[in-house]
Scaffold this active site. Structure first.
Site, PDB file in Angstrom:
ATOM      1  N   LYS A  14       0.834  -1.210   0.000  1.00  0.00           N
ATOM      2  CA  LYS A  14       0.000   0.000   0.000  1.00  0.00           C
ATOM      3  C   LYS A  14       0.871   1.263   0.000  1.00  0.00           C
ATOM      4  CE  LYS A  14      -2.160  -1.090   3.840  1.00  0.00           C
ATOM      5  NZ  LYS A  14      -1.466  -2.355   4.197  1.00  0.00           N
ATOM      6  N   ARG A  89      -9.947   0.789   8.604  1.00  0.00           N
ATOM      7  CA  ARG A  89      -9.499  -0.552   8.996  1.00  0.00           C
ATOM      8  C   ARG A  89     -10.544  -1.299   9.808  1.00  0.00           C
ATOM      9  NH1 ARG A  89      -3.551   0.203   8.587  1.00  0.00           N
ATOM     10  NH2 ARG A  89      -2.584  -1.737   9.199  1.00  0.00           N
ATOM     11  N   ARG A 128      12.005  -6.228   5.375  1.00  0.00           N
ATOM     12  CA  ARG A 128      11.983  -4.812   5.764  1.00  0.00           C
ATOM     13  C   ARG A 128      12.398  -4.653   7.226  1.00  0.00           C
ATOM     14  NH1 ARG A 128       6.545  -1.409   5.411  1.00  0.00           N
ATOM     15  NH2 ARG A 128       6.091  -2.610   7.278  1.00  0.00           N
ATOM     16  N   ARG A 134      11.069  -0.260  12.478  1.00  0.00           N
ATOM     17  CA  ARG A 134       9.679  -0.271  12.951  1.00  0.00           C
ATOM     18  C   ARG A 134       9.505  -1.382  13.975  1.00  0.00           C
ATOM     19  NH1 ARG A 134       5.150   0.449   8.224  1.00  0.00           N
ATOM     20  NH2 ARG A 134       3.984  -0.841   9.697  1.00  0.00           N
ATOM     21  N   ARG A 146      -0.298  -9.259  13.144  1.00  0.00           N
ATOM     22  CA  ARG A 146      -0.840  -8.189  12.284  1.00  0.00           C
ATOM     23  C   ARG A 146      -1.687  -8.790  11.157  1.00  0.00           C
ATOM     24  NH1 ARG A 146       4.416  -5.054  10.713  1.00  0.00           N
ATOM     25  NH2 ARG A 146       3.063  -3.934   9.306  1.00  0.00           N
TER      26      ARG A 146
HETATM   27  P1  AP5 Z   1       4.677  -1.478   1.914  1.00  0.00           P
HETATM   28  O1  AP5 Z   1       4.495  -0.701   0.671  1.00  0.00           O
HETATM   29  O2  AP5 Z   1       5.150  -0.772   3.133  1.00  0.00           O
HETATM   30  O3  AP5 Z   1       3.328  -2.281   2.245  1.00  0.00           O
HETATM   31  P2  AP5 Z   1       2.132  -1.859   3.169  1.00  0.00           P
HETATM   32  O4  AP5 Z   1       0.949  -2.604   2.701  1.00  0.00           O
HETATM   33  O5  AP5 Z   1       2.028  -0.376   3.248  1.00  0.00           O
HETATM   34  O6  AP5 Z   1       2.686  -2.480   4.528  1.00  0.00           O
HETATM   35  P3  AP5 Z   1       2.730  -1.872   5.976  1.00  0.00           P
HETATM   36  O7  AP5 Z   1       3.454  -2.876   6.827  1.00  0.00           O
HETATM   37  O8  AP5 Z   1       3.267  -0.492   6.015  1.00  0.00           O
HETATM   38  O9  AP5 Z   1       1.197  -1.879   6.262  1.00  0.00           O
HETATM   39  P4  AP5 Z   1       0.400  -1.859   7.528  1.00  0.00           P
HETATM   40  O10 AP5 Z   1      -0.971  -1.793   7.019  1.00  0.00           O
HETATM   41  O11 AP5 Z   1       0.678  -2.911   8.526  1.00  0.00           O
HETATM   42  O12 AP5 Z   1       1.016  -0.562   8.226  1.00  0.00           O
HETATM   43  P5  AP5 Z   1       0.428   0.815   8.664  1.00  0.00           P
HETATM   44  O13 AP5 Z   1       1.535   1.741   8.706  1.00  0.00           O
HETATM   45  O14 AP5 Z   1      -0.809   1.157   7.908  1.00  0.00           O
HETATM   46  O15 AP5 Z   1       5.643  -2.703   1.579  1.00  0.00           O
HETATM   47  C1  AP5 Z   1       6.102  -3.575   2.575  1.00  0.00           C
HETATM   48  C2  AP5 Z   1       7.523  -4.021   2.179  1.00  0.00           C
HETATM   49  O16 AP5 Z   1       7.447  -4.760   0.962  1.00  0.00           O
HETATM   50  C3  AP5 Z   1       8.469  -2.851   1.906  1.00  0.00           C
HETATM   51  O17 AP5 Z   1       9.748  -3.202   2.351  1.00  0.00           O
HETATM   52  C4  AP5 Z   1       8.444  -2.704   0.369  1.00  0.00           C
HETATM   53  O18 AP5 Z   1       9.631  -2.181  -0.130  1.00  0.00           O
HETATM   54  C5  AP5 Z   1       8.248  -4.150  -0.056  1.00  0.00           C
HETATM   55  N1  AP5 Z   1       7.491  -4.263  -1.313  1.00  0.00           N
HETATM   56  C6  AP5 Z   1       6.439  -3.512  -1.724  1.00  0.00           C
HETATM   57  N2  AP5 Z   1       5.992  -3.940  -2.917  1.00  0.00           N
HETATM   58  C7  AP5 Z   1       6.779  -5.005  -3.270  1.00  0.00           C
HETATM   59  C8  AP5 Z   1       6.804  -5.872  -4.392  1.00  0.00           C
HETATM   60  N3  AP5 Z   1       5.923  -5.749  -5.394  1.00  0.00           N
HETATM   61  N4  AP5 Z   1       7.727  -6.860  -4.419  1.00  0.00           N
HETATM   62  C9  AP5 Z   1       8.620  -6.999  -3.390  1.00  0.00           C
HETATM   63  N5  AP5 Z   1       8.659  -6.189  -2.298  1.00  0.00           N
HETATM   64  C10 AP5 Z   1       7.744  -5.209  -2.228  1.00  0.00           C
HETATM   65  O19 AP5 Z   1      -0.094   0.479  10.155  1.00  0.00           O
HETATM   66  C11 AP5 Z   1       0.816   0.192  11.186  1.00  0.00           C
HETATM   67  C12 AP5 Z   1       0.058   0.089  12.501  1.00  0.00           C
HETATM   68  O20 AP5 Z   1      -0.545   1.371  12.800  1.00  0.00           O
HETATM   69  C13 AP5 Z   1      -1.113  -0.888  12.556  1.00  0.00           C
HETATM   70  O21 AP5 Z   1      -0.705  -2.210  12.861  1.00  0.00           O
HETATM   71  C14 AP5 Z   1      -1.988  -0.280  13.657  1.00  0.00           C
HETATM   72  O22 AP5 Z   1      -1.453  -0.568  14.921  1.00  0.00           O
HETATM   73  C15 AP5 Z   1      -1.825   1.211  13.399  1.00  0.00           C
HETATM   74  N6  AP5 Z   1      -2.840   1.740  12.471  1.00  0.00           N
HETATM   75  C16 AP5 Z   1      -2.617   2.281  11.240  1.00  0.00           C
HETATM   76  N7  AP5 Z   1      -3.763   2.668  10.673  1.00  0.00           N
HETATM   77  C17 AP5 Z   1      -4.733   2.348  11.561  1.00  0.00           C
HETATM   78  C18 AP5 Z   1      -6.152   2.472  11.532  1.00  0.00           C
HETATM   79  N8  AP5 Z   1      -6.785   2.991  10.462  1.00  0.00           N
HETATM   80  N9  AP5 Z   1      -6.854   2.024  12.603  1.00  0.00           N
HETATM   81  C19 AP5 Z   1      -6.234   1.502  13.678  1.00  0.00           C
HETATM   82  N10 AP5 Z   1      -4.903   1.348  13.764  1.00  0.00           N
HETATM   83  C20 AP5 Z   1      -4.151   1.769  12.713  1.00  0.00           C
END
Ligand code: AP5
Length: 193
Positions: A14, A89, A128, A134, A146
């Site tokens: 994402k 979410r 990552r 992180r 997660r």
């Molecule tokens: P990346 O692009 O970072 O993927 P992502 O889907 O954004 O993964 P995240 O781990 O950031 O998502 P998340 O939903 O857990 O985190 P968030 O910050 O929203 O890619 C991941 C890795 O893969 C990178 O190293 C990238 O380079 C690599 N990659 C990408 N594409 C690739 C490809 N095609 N091939 C190979 N490698 C690739 O949330 C974190 C925490 O915040 C949550 O757990 C929760 O505690 C809190 N939170 C956030 N939003 C909310 C909400 N709305 N409500 C409640 N809690 C929330």
């Protein structure tokens, strides 16, 4: 105004794809994960409240996240559209977002869901975790929890939007650029309508 939700499990790409999409379409990127990490880095009361949940891979309470999104929204009154990444979410967040958009006389244009195999998700996040700093990437048990939280609490949001026929599943496996092309092909169809 064109508003897009980029949806998918942790590690589905994402954040990676959002950076490319906002550059191409001029949308405002609203990542609740990034906003929460900024709050933690600056040690705000909201950040301190959120940190305990994020470290364990749990969701931050709805009222905290919704309030944060609301105030971010108001900072971008001139936006030509928003790209929501990691939000909503929960179904409660989805309902709150609908209300917020209704007040602004706009709505969600598309919900694009990145489909990625669980094995690949874990592979990406473990890789990552070696450099990201992180806390929620640091431990494989947290990575797995997660994914469980996504299935239990966040997948119902996809069903909520499925009623609106705005949901499109996009293959999130493969290279970053080919996935980006797939996403753009769906957005371009909608923007031309
Ligand atoms: P990346 O692009 O970072 O993927 P992502 O889907 O954004 O993964 P995240 O781990 O950031 O998502 P998340 O939903 O857990 O985190 P968030 O910050 O929203 O890619 C991941 C890795 O893969 C990178 O190293 C990238 O380079 C690599 N990659 C990408 N594409 C690739 C490809 N095609 N091939 C190979 N490698 C690739 O949330 C974190 C925490 O915040 C949550 O757990 C929760 O505690 C809190 N939170 C956030 N939003 C909310 C909400 N709305 N409500 C409640 N809690 C929330």
């Amino acid at each position: 105004m064109f508003n897009l939700i980029l949806f998918g499990p942790p590690g589905s790409g994402k954040g990676t794809q959002s950076d490319k999409l906002v550059a191409k379409y001029g949308l405002v990127h609203l990542s609740t994960g990034n906003l929460l990490r900024e709050e933690i880095a600056t040690k705000t009361p909201l950040g301190l409240q959120a940190m305990g949940f994020m470290d364990k891979g749990q969701l931050v309470p709805d009222e905290v996240v919704i309030g944060m999104v609301d105030s971010h929204f108001d900072k971008h009154k001139e936006a030509k559209g928003f790209l929501f990444d990691g939000f909503p979410r929960t179904v409660a967040q989805a309902k709150a977002l609908d209300k917020l958009l209704e007040l602004k006389k706009t709505e969600i244009g598309k919900v694009l869901i990145l489909d990625v195999d669980e094995e690949e998700l874990l592979k990406r996040l473990i890789l990552r975790g070696k450099t990201s700093g992180r806390s929620d990437d640091a431990d494989e048990n947290i990575l797995r929890s997660r994914q469980d939280v996504y299935k239990k609490e966040t997948l119902p949001v996809a069903s909520w939007y499925a009623r609106t026929k705005k949901v499109i599943h996009v293959d999130g496996m493969g290279g970053v650029d080919e996935i980006f092309e797939r996403l753009c092909s769906h957005i371009d169809k909608k923007i031309k309508l």
